[in-house]
Design an enzyme around this catalytic site. Structure first.
Site, PDB file in Angstrom:
ATOM      1  N   ILE A   1       2.897 -11.431  -4.032  1.00  0.00           N
ATOM      2  CA  ILE A   1       2.389 -11.985  -2.614  1.00  0.00           C
ATOM      3  C   ILE A   1       0.883 -12.090  -2.695  1.00  0.00           C
ATOM      4  CG2 ILE A   1       2.048  -9.638  -1.630  1.00  0.00           C
ATOM      5  CD1 ILE A   1       3.705 -12.510   0.316  1.00  0.00           C
TER       6      ILE A   1
ATOM      7  N   ASP B   1       1.367  -3.413   0.491  1.00  0.00           N
ATOM      8  CA  ASP B   1       0.126  -2.957   1.477  1.00  0.00           C
ATOM      9  C   ASP B   1      -1.171  -2.593   0.366  1.00  0.00           C
ATOM     10  OD1 ASP B   1      -1.614  -2.480   3.572  1.00  0.00           O
ATOM     11  OD2 ASP B   1      -0.660  -0.654   4.062  1.00  0.00           O
TER      12      ASP B   1
ATOM     13  N   THR C   1      11.672  -3.480   3.052  1.00  0.00           N
ATOM     14  CA  THR C   1      12.585  -3.304   2.069  1.00  0.00           C
ATOM     15  C   THR C   1      12.274  -2.252   0.693  1.00  0.00           C
ATOM     16  OG1 THR C   1      12.280  -5.169   0.815  1.00  0.00           O
ATOM     17  CG2 THR C   1      13.933  -5.459   2.527  1.00  0.00           C
ATOM     18  N   GLY C   2      10.977  -1.904   0.875  1.00  0.00           N
ATOM     19  CA  GLY C   2      10.543  -0.961   0.041  1.00  0.00           C
ATOM     20  C   GLY C   2      10.632   0.476   0.284  1.00  0.00           C
TER      21      GLY C   2
HETATM   22  P1  ADP Z   1       7.690  -1.383   3.311  1.00  0.00           P
HETATM   23  O1  ADP Z   1       6.942  -0.123   3.505  1.00  0.00           O
HETATM   24  O2  ADP Z   1       7.743  -2.347   4.399  1.00  0.00           O
HETATM   25  O3  ADP Z   1       9.152  -1.071   2.844  1.00  0.00           O
HETATM   26  P2  ADP Z   1       6.689  -1.961   0.618  1.00  0.00           P
HETATM   27  O4  ADP Z   1       5.404  -2.709   0.334  1.00  0.00           O
HETATM   28  O5  ADP Z   1       7.233  -0.634   0.230  1.00  0.00           O
HETATM   29  O6  ADP Z   1       6.863  -2.411   2.216  1.00  0.00           O
HETATM   30  O7  ADP Z   1       8.028  -3.161  -0.001  1.00  0.00           O
HETATM   31  C1  ADP Z   1       8.278  -4.360   0.844  1.00  0.00           C
HETATM   32  C2  ADP Z   1       8.766  -5.306  -0.405  1.00  0.00           C
HETATM   33  O8  ADP Z   1       7.870  -5.785  -1.312  1.00  0.00           O
HETATM   34  C3  ADP Z   1       9.911  -4.455  -1.392  1.00  0.00           C
HETATM   35  O9  ADP Z   1      11.082  -5.096  -1.728  1.00  0.00           O
HETATM   36  C4  ADP Z   1       8.929  -4.649  -2.642  1.00  0.00           C
HETATM   37  O10 ADP Z   1       9.769  -4.795  -3.912  1.00  0.00           O
HETATM   38  C5  ADP Z   1       8.083  -5.820  -2.606  1.00  0.00           C
HETATM   39  N1  ADP Z   1       6.734  -5.689  -3.345  1.00  0.00           N
HETATM   40  C6  ADP Z   1       6.071  -4.686  -3.802  1.00  0.00           C
HETATM   41  N2  ADP Z   1       4.862  -5.206  -4.311  1.00  0.00           N
HETATM   42  C7  ADP Z   1       5.057  -6.701  -4.031  1.00  0.00           C
HETATM   43  C8  ADP Z   1       3.988  -7.604  -4.451  1.00  0.00           C
HETATM   44  N3  ADP Z   1       2.879  -7.345  -5.250  1.00  0.00           N
HETATM   45  N4  ADP Z   1       4.330  -8.971  -4.249  1.00  0.00           N
HETATM   46  C9  ADP Z   1       5.555  -9.132  -3.517  1.00  0.00           C
HETATM   47  N5  ADP Z   1       6.395  -8.319  -3.285  1.00  0.00           N
HETATM   48  C10 ADP Z   1       6.112  -6.981  -3.373  1.00  0.00           C
END
Ligand code: ADP
Length: 184
Positions: free
Chosen positions: A17, A40, A130-131
């Site tokens: 992202i 984040d 979803t994380g």
């Molecule tokens: P939340 O706390 O809302 O669950 P997370 O950051 O833990 O957020 O995860 C949200 C999603 O982003 C997960 O599906 C994870 O696999 C994905 N993710 C983690 N890092 C990246 C990145 N650098 N770019 C895109 N997606 C990511």
């Protein structure tokens, strides 16, 4: 790009992202707005201190108790390719008093509304909640696609909504569970 919906206004891709060249990327933030893990952490690392400074100011001036779940705020993108970051707080699965669906939909809707208010035309989303927040990917696919379709049906200014999955398997699960009415 893996596939597209709503006559090309929505696209699905696999990638990071933080590297997306769009008007705004969305951050799966937490209510502190002061950084965390996952998306984040990656956004703050790649974007630099400017984003954190603006988040601190938003906390101080508008949300001293933290950003409520489902709401969204906007900062600049610091050193990121995207000029803006929209920060939204996803629901923690099972901890929202039965409001998980409504709150996840609100994240997508409110982020898109904020983009429109700022005259932006392209937005990239990670898969919110979803994380670390443990929302099942199958259910998140249904909720997010429905919210995005509802929004885009009522709006004709946003040109591109890009859904960015970190891994191919995650994009595939989205493909199998989305609720977009028309492909291509
Ligand atoms: P939340 O706390 O809302 O669950 P997370 O950051 O833990 O957020 O995860 C949200 C999603 O982003 C997960 O599906 C994870 O696999 C994905 N993710 C983690 N890092 C990246 C990145 N650098 N770019 C895109 N997606 C990511």
């Amino acid at each position: 790009m893996i596939e597209s919906f709503l006559r090309g206004r929505v696209t699905v891709t696999v990638g990071d992202i933080t590297q997306q060249r769009v008007d705004a990327i969305v951050n799966a933030a937490n209510s502190t707005l002061l950084g965390g893990g996952g998306v984040d952490g990656a956004i703050h690392r790649a974007g630099g201190s400017q984003i954190l400074e603006e988040c601190r100011e938003i906390r101080r001036s508008r949300f001293p108790e933290g950003l409520p779940t489902g709401e969204a705020v906007i900062t600049s993108g610091g050193n990121l390719p995207a000029p803006y970051v929209i920060h939204t707080v996803g629901p923690i699965r099972g901890a929202e008093g039965g409001r998980d669906v409504e709150l996840l939909a609100a994240c997508y809707w409110n982020s898109l509304a904020l983009a429109v208010q700022h005259n932006l035309s392209s937005v990239a989303f990670p898969s919110i909640s979803t994380g670390a927040y443990r929302y099942p990917r199958e259910e998140a696919a249904a909720v997010s696609s429905k919210a995005i379709e509802d929004f885009l049906t009522a709006d004709n200014t946003l040109k591109q909504v890009r859904l960015v999955f970190y891994q191919m398997g995650d994009a595939r699960l989205f493909s199998e569970n989305h609720k977009f009415r028309n492909g291509a």
